[in-house]
Motif scaffolding. Structure first.
Motif, PDB file in Angstrom:
ATOM      1  N   LYS A 289      58.252  71.262 -72.390  1.00  0.00           N
ATOM      2  CA  LYS A 289      58.105  70.378 -71.262  1.00  0.00           C
ATOM      3  C   LYS A 289      56.229  70.119 -71.273  1.00  0.00           C
ATOM      4  O   LYS A 289      55.716  69.497 -70.693  1.00  0.00           O
ATOM      5  N   GLN A 290      55.524  70.261 -72.306  1.00  0.00           N
ATOM      6  CA  GLN A 290      53.952  70.049 -72.202  1.00  0.00           C
ATOM      7  C   GLN A 290      53.839  68.521 -72.074  1.00  0.00           C
ATOM      8  O   GLN A 290      54.747  68.022 -72.949  1.00  0.00           O
ATOM      9  N   THR A 291      52.631  67.830 -71.809  1.00  0.00           N
ATOM     10  CA  THR A 291      52.599  66.805 -71.826  1.00  0.00           C
ATOM     11  C   THR A 291      51.344  66.238 -73.059  1.00  0.00           C
ATOM     12  O   THR A 291      50.661  67.211 -72.586  1.00  0.00           O
ATOM     13  N   ASP A 292      51.253  64.580 -73.343  1.00  0.00           N
ATOM     14  CA  ASP A 292      50.389  64.272 -74.217  1.00  0.00           C
ATOM     15  C   ASP A 292      49.858  63.135 -73.307  1.00  0.00           C
ATOM     16  O   ASP A 292      50.243  62.628 -73.291  1.00  0.00           O
ATOM     17  N   VAL A 293      48.508  63.806 -73.505  1.00  0.00           N
ATOM     18  CA  VAL A 293      47.502  62.821 -72.975  1.00  0.00           C
ATOM     19  C   VAL A 293      47.386  61.894 -73.210  1.00  0.00           C
ATOM     20  O   VAL A 293      47.382  60.357 -72.806  1.00  0.00           O
ATOM     21  N   SER A 294      47.269  60.697 -74.485  1.00  0.00           N
ATOM     22  CA  SER A 294      48.332  59.400 -75.001  1.00  0.00           C
ATOM     23  C   SER A 294      49.359  58.963 -75.095  1.00  0.00           C
ATOM     24  O   SER A 294      48.863  57.733 -74.303  1.00  0.00           O
ATOM     25  N   THR A 295      50.153  59.844 -74.555  1.00  0.00           N
ATOM     26  CA  THR A 295      51.541  59.461 -74.101  1.00  0.00           C
ATOM     27  C   THR A 295      51.230  59.109 -72.653  1.00  0.00           C
ATOM     28  O   THR A 295      51.990  57.727 -72.303  1.00  0.00           O
ATOM     29  N   ILE A 296      51.174  59.733 -72.070  1.00  0.00           N
ATOM     30  CA  ILE A 296      50.711  59.731 -70.303  1.00  0.00           C
ATOM     31  C   ILE A 296      49.898  58.763 -70.107  1.00  0.00           C
ATOM     32  O   ILE A 296      49.760  57.551 -69.244  1.00  0.00           O
ATOM     33  N   GLN A 297      48.563  58.582 -71.055  1.00  0.00           N
ATOM     34  CA  GLN A 297      47.330  57.196 -70.955  1.00  0.00           C
ATOM     35  C   GLN A 297      48.871  55.745 -71.353  1.00  0.00           C
ATOM     36  O   GLN A 297      48.397  54.633 -71.049  1.00  0.00           O
ATOM     37  N   ARG A 298      50.175  56.054 -72.269  1.00  0.00           N
ATOM     38  CA  ARG A 298      50.395  54.489 -73.030  1.00  0.00           C
ATOM     39  C   ARG A 298      51.319  53.945 -71.486  1.00  0.00           C
ATOM     40  O   ARG A 298      51.044  53.039 -71.404  1.00  0.00           O
ATOM     41  N   LEU A 299      51.306  54.658 -70.629  1.00  0.00           N
ATOM     42  CA  LEU A 299      52.763  54.416 -69.624  1.00  0.00           C
ATOM     43  C   LEU A 299      51.924  54.379 -68.603  1.00  0.00           C
ATOM     44  O   LEU A 299      52.209  53.107 -68.327  1.00  0.00           O
ATOM     45  N   LEU A 300      50.497  54.246 -68.492  1.00  0.00           N
ATOM     46  CA  LEU A 300      49.585  53.939 -67.665  1.00  0.00           C
ATOM     47  C   LEU A 300      49.182  52.699 -67.746  1.00  0.00           C
ATOM     48  O   LEU A 300      49.282  51.548 -67.776  1.00  0.00           O
ATOM     49  N   HIS A 301      48.805  52.152 -69.126  1.00  0.00           N
ATOM     50  CA  HIS A 301      48.346  51.233 -68.892  1.00  0.00           C
ATOM     51  C   HIS A 301      49.109  49.805 -69.212  1.00  0.00           C
ATOM     52  O   HIS A 301      49.445  48.904 -68.944  1.00  0.00           O
ATOM     53  N   ALA A 302      50.596  50.561 -69.686  1.00  0.00           N
ATOM     54  CA  ALA A 302      51.962  49.181 -69.862  1.00  0.00           C
ATOM     55  C   ALA A 302      52.719  49.552 -67.798  1.00  0.00           C
ATOM     56  O   ALA A 302      52.110  47.806 -67.692  1.00  0.00           O
ATOM     57  N   ALA A 303      51.772  50.050 -67.433  1.00  0.00           N
ATOM     58  CA  ALA A 303      52.121  50.008 -65.497  1.00  0.00           C
ATOM     59  C   ALA A 303      51.386  49.241 -65.198  1.00  0.00           C
ATOM     60  O   ALA A 303      50.896  47.847 -64.605  1.00  0.00           O
ATOM     61  N   VAL A 304      49.803  48.865 -65.817  1.00  0.00           N
ATOM     62  CA  VAL A 304      48.466  48.136 -65.131  1.00  0.00           C
ATOM     63  C   VAL A 304      48.344  46.760 -65.700  1.00  0.00           C
ATOM     64  O   VAL A 304      48.704  46.285 -64.833  1.00  0.00           O
ATOM     65  N   ALA A 305      49.636  46.914 -67.037  1.00  0.00           N
ATOM     66  CA  ALA A 305      49.824  45.527 -67.301  1.00  0.00           C
ATOM     67  C   ALA A 305      51.185  44.376 -66.618  1.00  0.00           C
ATOM     68  O   ALA A 305      50.647  43.490 -66.318  1.00  0.00           O
ATOM     69  N   LEU A 306      51.061  45.438 -65.738  1.00  0.00           N
ATOM     70  CA  LEU A 306      52.527  44.767 -64.757  1.00  0.00           C
ATOM     71  C   LEU A 306      51.457  44.588 -63.245  1.00  0.00           C
ATOM     72  O   LEU A 306      51.803  43.374 -63.061  1.00  0.00           O
ATOM     73  N   VAL A 307      50.966  45.547 -63.289  1.00  0.00           N
ATOM     74  CA  VAL A 307      50.734  45.503 -62.009  1.00  0.00           C
ATOM     75  C   VAL A 307      49.097  45.670 -61.960  1.00  0.00           C
ATOM     76  O   VAL A 307      48.470  46.990 -62.193  1.00  0.00           O
ATOM     77  N   PRO A 308      47.899  45.142 -62.505  1.00  0.00           N
ATOM     78  CA  PRO A 308      46.760  45.017 -62.411  1.00  0.00           C
ATOM     79  C   PRO A 308      45.941  45.814 -61.405  1.00  0.00           C
ATOM     80  O   PRO A 308      45.933  46.306 -61.954  1.00  0.00           O
ATOM     81  N   GLU A 309      46.400  45.349 -60.138  1.00  0.00           N
ATOM     82  CA  GLU A 309      45.872  46.166 -58.998  1.00  0.00           C
ATOM     83  C   GLU A 309      45.681  47.830 -59.664  1.00  0.00           C
ATOM     84  O   GLU A 309      45.550  48.841 -59.054  1.00  0.00           O
ATOM     85  N   LEU A 310      46.871  48.827 -60.019  1.00  0.00           N
ATOM     86  CA  LEU A 310      47.751  49.898 -60.663  1.00  0.00           C
ATOM     87  C   LEU A 310      46.026  50.719 -61.359  1.00  0.00           C
ATOM     88  O   LEU A 310      45.899  51.442 -61.949  1.00  0.00           O
ATOM     89  N   ALA A 311      45.041  49.807 -62.298  1.00  0.00           N
ATOM     90  CA  ALA A 311      43.924  50.522 -62.812  1.00  0.00           C
ATOM     91  C   ALA A 311      43.175  50.693 -61.645  1.00  0.00           C
ATOM     92  O   ALA A 311      41.738  51.684 -62.138  1.00  0.00           O
ATOM     93  N   LYS A 312      42.927  50.637 -60.339  1.00  0.00           N
ATOM     94  CA  LYS A 312      42.823  51.294 -58.734  1.00  0.00           C
ATOM     95  C   LYS A 312      42.985  52.536 -58.962  1.00  0.00           C
ATOM     96  O   LYS A 312      42.041  53.350 -57.932  1.00  0.00           O
ATOM     97  N   ALA A 313      44.055  52.585 -58.636  1.00  0.00           N
ATOM     98  CA  ALA A 313      45.066  54.021 -58.819  1.00  0.00           C
ATOM     99  C   ALA A 313      44.539  55.069 -59.161  1.00  0.00           C
ATOM    100  O   ALA A 313      44.595  55.363 -60.347  1.00  0.00           O
ATOM    101  N   LYS A 314      45.011  56.115 -58.393  1.00  0.00           N
ATOM    102  CA  LYS A 314      44.314  57.801 -59.471  1.00  0.00           C
ATOM    103  C   LYS A 314      45.670  58.544 -59.145  1.00  0.00           C
ATOM    104  O   LYS A 314      46.586  58.221 -58.824  1.00  0.00           O
ATOM    105  N   VAL A 315      44.981  58.612 -60.004  1.00  0.00           N
ATOM    106  CA  VAL A 315      46.656  59.889 -60.895  1.00  0.00           C
ATOM    107  C   VAL A 315      46.843  60.994 -60.100  1.00  0.00           C
ATOM    108  O   VAL A 315      45.816  61.809 -59.808  1.00  0.00           O
TER     109      VAL A 315
END
Length: 384
Positions: A289-315
């Motif tokens: 159940k460990q998370t992978d930094v690159s995978t989490i970043q990929r999901l975040l980048h995909a979300a930002v591509a849909l909602v640019p304002e999320l680039a300012k969001a805090k994880v």
């Protein structure tokens, strides 16, 4: 290691079958096990739930909470149950809130679908660019296809990922839901034993007589395996349930979204407290159940591509959960070859959605009520 049990759980774990007896032992305190426990208590049965870790902290804790009753990704034979369970949710949620005094954040705003294929469920309302903008201004109007390519200068949304639709779906916060279900179960008089793993089914004269746990045994004439991804680890029946890992994250954004957004690459699920859950992956990684930094970043980048304002969001957080998958991606529901031994597991990505209907069906089977549905597709006998 699993988290330490709550203080009142420690008291429950001191029970001995010779001192207190139960009609039913349920293995697993996720939303499926807890919902079933509440349902069986309504029928007057004495219920003990035995949980290997901390109640509600496995797949239920990790889920996104989209109540997709008519999604095209749901196997055809499962759709009638999924749709009925989705219809049951307002009453199901209201009951848990009423008995627990807690909110489960059942949201009614609906879902926006963005897809290159245009393969939407029946009843979906196709959206023009103007209608999309009015519903969810934070959504980008650019194309979101090829998110993993990193290319620039992609054509406008309407040229490639041109299909946008709105569906009337609900969402719920699974963590709040499971916490409410746990409190409601205790309020109903369900006993909870946490921090003890069930190793095997106990039998007497070819029927269930209880379970053997780490340090003790519990007696009951009815046992229900609701152990999720661990359902196949309990002898003697080796159900073909495997863990399917999903990594996710949550950001705190304000929030810029009112609706759930599901695209080909990612989904975003807003919560009423300002968090947005972003997911998810499908991985065969065993019980890791460990998370992978690159995978989490990929999901975040995909979300930002849909909602640019999320680039300012805090994880806020990231995590991974283990969905209980089966070879045909259908749940396993019903009585096994051993009399008195039932299973309600293998719900894969739909455990939160299917909790109300699963509790109703399995309760009816256990107490002998007539079943109007054909459950053959979900029978444990299909794997014999």
């Amino acid at each position: 290691m699993p988290a330490a049990p709550a203080k009142d759980d420690a008291v429950t774990r001191t029970y001995n079958a010779g001192v207190k007896s139960w009609d039913v032992v349920i293995i697993g305190a996720g939303i499926i096990g807890l919902s079933l426990a509440i349902s069986l208590r309504k029928q007057g049965l004495r219920v003990l739930v035995v949980e290997r870790g901390e109640p509600g902290r496995e797949a239920s804790f990790a889920a996104a909470g989209m109540l997709v009753g008519s999604g095209t990704e749901i196997p055809h034979v499962l759709r009638p149950l999924a749709e009925e369970s989705a219809r049951m949710y307002p009453e199901f949620a209201h009951e848990l809130e009423d008995e627990s005094g807690l909110k489960v954040d059942l949201r009614q705003q609906g879902t926006i679908l963005i897809s290159a294929s245009g393969d939407f469920p029946p009843g979906a309302e196709m959206l023009s660019t103007e209608k999309l903008r009015s519903l969810e201004p934070a959504l980008t109007q650019r194309d979101t296809s090829g998110l993993n390519s990193g290319g620039r200068g992609r054509p406008p949304l309407q040229n490639q990922n041109k299909y946008r639709a709105y569906v009337r779906e609900r969402s719920v916060d699974p963590r709040a839901l499971t916490t409410a279900a746990l409190k409601a179960a205790r309020h109903r008089g369900v006993d909870i034993s946490s921090g003890t793993a069930v190793k095997a089914l106990l039998t007497s004269e070819d029927r269930a007589s209880g379970v053997q746990a780490d340090k003790t045994s519990y007696s009951a004439e009815i046992v229900v395996n609701c152990a999720g991804a661990w359902a196949g680890c309990i002898g003697p029946h080796k159900f073909p349930v495997r863990p399917v890992k999903g990594q996710m994250l949550a950001v705190v954004a304000g929030p810029p979204l009112e609706h759930v957004v599901r695209a080909d690459e990612v989904y975003l699920v807003p919560r009423s407290d300002g968090r947005i859950v972003i997911g998810s992956t499908l991985e065969d990684a065993g019980y890791n159940k460990q998370t992978d930094v690159s995978t989490i970043q990929r999901l975040l980048h995909a979300a930002v591509a849909l909602v640019p304002e999320l680039a300012k969001a805090k994880v806020h957080d990231d995590w991974a959960g283990l969905r209980p998958g089966t070879p045909d991606e259908l749940p396993i529901l019903g009585e096994t070859q051993t009399r008195g031994y039932f299973i309600a597991s293998g719900h894969y990505r739909d455990g939160i959605l299917l909790a109300p209907i699963t509790a109703q069906i399995v309760t009816d089977v256990i107490v002998g009520k007539p079943i109007s549905r054909d459950l053959a597709a979900f029978s444990p006998a299909r794997f014999d």
